[in-house]
Design an enzyme around this catalytic site. Sequence first.
Site, PDB file in Angstrom:
ATOM      1  N   SER A 587      48.365  29.478 -12.945  1.00 43.89           N
ATOM      2  CA  SER A 587      47.142  30.250 -13.101  1.00 43.89           C
ATOM      3  C   SER A 587      47.408  31.407 -14.073  1.00 43.89           C
ATOM      4  CB  SER A 587      46.645  30.732 -11.738  1.00 43.89           C
ATOM      5  OG  SER A 587      45.321  31.195 -11.806  1.00 43.89           O
ATOM      6  N   ASP A 668      40.229  20.935 -11.615  1.00 46.65           N
ATOM      7  CA  ASP A 668      40.323  22.389 -11.743  1.00 46.65           C
ATOM      8  C   ASP A 668      39.151  22.863 -12.590  1.00 46.65           C
ATOM      9  OD1 ASP A 668      40.920  25.022 -12.068  1.00 46.65           O
ATOM     10  OD2 ASP A 668      42.970  24.721 -12.771  1.00 46.65           O
ATOM     11  N   HIS A 700      42.770  23.344  -8.620  1.00 47.84           N
ATOM     12  CA  HIS A 700      43.667  24.384  -9.136  1.00 47.84           C
ATOM     13  C   HIS A 700      45.026  24.321  -8.440  1.00 47.84           C
ATOM     14  CE1 HIS A 700      44.083  27.909 -11.624  1.00 47.84           C
ATOM     15  NE2 HIS A 700      44.384  28.706 -10.625  1.00 47.84           N
TER      16      HIS A 700
END
Length: 737
Positions: A587, A668, A700
Amino acid sequence: MTVQALKFTPEVLLEAPRRSEGVPNSIGSKILYSVSTYSFSEHTKKSEIRILDVASQQTLLVTDDQSASEATWLGDAAVLLLKSNSDGTTTIWVGLPDSFEKSKHSVGTIEGPVGNIRLHDLGDGFWAFAVSGKAKPDGTLLNPEKVENSHSSGKLYTSGFVRHWDHYITENRNAIWLSKLYQNGFRIAGQATITHLVHPLKNALQGTKLESPIEPFGGKDHFDIGKHGLVFTSKDPGLNPATHTKTNIYVSASEDFWDDLHWKGSEFPEPQEVSIKGFEGASTSPTWSNSGKMFAFLSMKTDGYESDKNQPFIVHDYRKPSKVIRLFASEDGKGNWDRSPQSIAWSPNDWHLYFTAESHGRGNLYSVGPPRPGDDKARGPLILVKGGTVTAAKVLYNGDIFVTSTSLIENSLYSLVPLSERPRGTDVYTLPIDDRPFDSEPENLTTKYLSSNSRSGSKFGLSRHQIDEVYWPGAVDKTYVHAWVVKPSNFSPDKTYPLAYLIHGGPQGAWNDGWSTRWNPAVFAEQGYVVICPNPTGSTSYGQAFTDAIQGQWGGLPYQDLVLGFDWIKANLSYVDTTRAVALGASYGGYMMNWIQGHPFGREFKALVTHDGIFSMTGQMASEELYFPFHDLKGAPWQDPEGWARWDPSKFTEAWATPQLVIHNELDYRLTISEGLAAFNVLQSKGVESQFLTFPDENHWVLKPENGLLWHEVVLDWINEHVGLEKYTESRKAFWG
């Protein structure tokens, strides 16, 4: 777990029993919990609901029905749970704790999937009952199994919030459904109590534009039921959820809220918004007091900033929701307590509140005496539990607190904070964080150590001796960056080990002394690395100013903190070989890998790993929650194009040269897969050694065990090969033959 692992490997991590937070009975003598395990040899998952008897340390099977969930106590004499049926309906089962399967009976069947059970004892055998479930536009409960399929797959949208996290937005919305249970006594001829739903479930949000819990992560923390009704949080219906974080607290309550009239045609009281001047951000954790007259909640000041500081509030009379008292109030509105609480619990007499909150890389438990009406100064807060990460705290009938927690070596610990036995003047309680025998307690230990799922990590071959923490001077004057250090279990200070530099996501997040099944530092350490997990500028738990300082600085101050940390490690940790270093992140951590790759710091590493990271800042316009980049980059791209371009990794691809593994998943929707493909295509086009891993069925995060194992195999093989360690898959093959 009955067998000690010879080595903590990805298989051990992913196959280890995963125990839920504990649900104690009223006196804490029995703990209800669920536990799930996965077998790679059989490729199957097994789930059980069990009860731990604290005195004997023995456990009892309640049920191994794979469709059972949400187990909770109905008083102390019965267990209630939900069973999901193949036709999409949900059955409520009640049975005796020590013979559930033999004594269970159906309380009623709900016409769709529901969860997040809440119960409240109304007295005289009656229980308030609440669950959450999807409502159709007409307000009735959605059953996906009974929805007619459309002949077209097209979806037409007229607002910007098209998809969220890993799914497309539909016209159906979360709602809170209420009813009452009746239980005629405790036992009948030794059998389970006869319990039934008094009324069909009723949608408490019917006729409003409100939705609760809020997707994608909202659950029981988004609503509560009490003696006089319902309190909940919902997105402000007048604002675009893609560009705003504002949520409001609403209360629907009255003296006769649970009377039968509300199921005989009368509507529930219309939800009243709790308005707080100057607070326009997200609100959460609405929690009724035990008296049922008061409720508390948490709220943020800033709309569009999901990592603003939570501040606690109390409404002393639910009939006057406009009269709100803010705890730790300050003239500048920032609050005098520089921590961001995450949950709330009340003491039995309503004289104290208990908060969980991060502090210096730990998840602590705090106590505060709330202000009385007319007094805006709260007493405290005082630390009750410090060490590890407290994930849940439940107050017992006598005032003791049952705590569920984890640490870097412990995946589930149940403890008791014996406040009813506390000597006067004793305010600090410390969780056991060493590796002493399971049945002994460290000197002066004041928490009662009830149950460790891993025997203080020993079942994983881990111990507290592997964990250390360091600080180095940060990029901002007079600030220090805190980092966790995780060493191999066979660590020797006379040897040197390659460095695994793990960068957390968020960016407003932190590496805490807590367990993870996705990014677990000990897995990397057991491969032969010294793992260092820094919390640079932007990290939580070090004060709100430190968190806020990342705004407009994505590739600035945090990058400098990481460079300074690497230099500090090189100069001060003789057992770390920084010439054999790798860096990994997901991320925001993935963004940082791409940023590092384009700058001189990237040449310090033998290999990089980017998981679901950002390649191009303008690609953020494909995200679902646009408020996030708009806040962190100080405006939309057309408002500050220079600011967006300044921290764009794609602007520095000319320098990309370090071998890099790119991982990105198709579901995602926060950071779309084009970001990963673009980064990989740049690497391939430039002739940089690279690999690309994707999971079409993951968002994600990588959540499925078989996918998680492949993720670990690919990642560990990649970094091990580049620092001279044996590939993980080869070492496993050699071990097992």
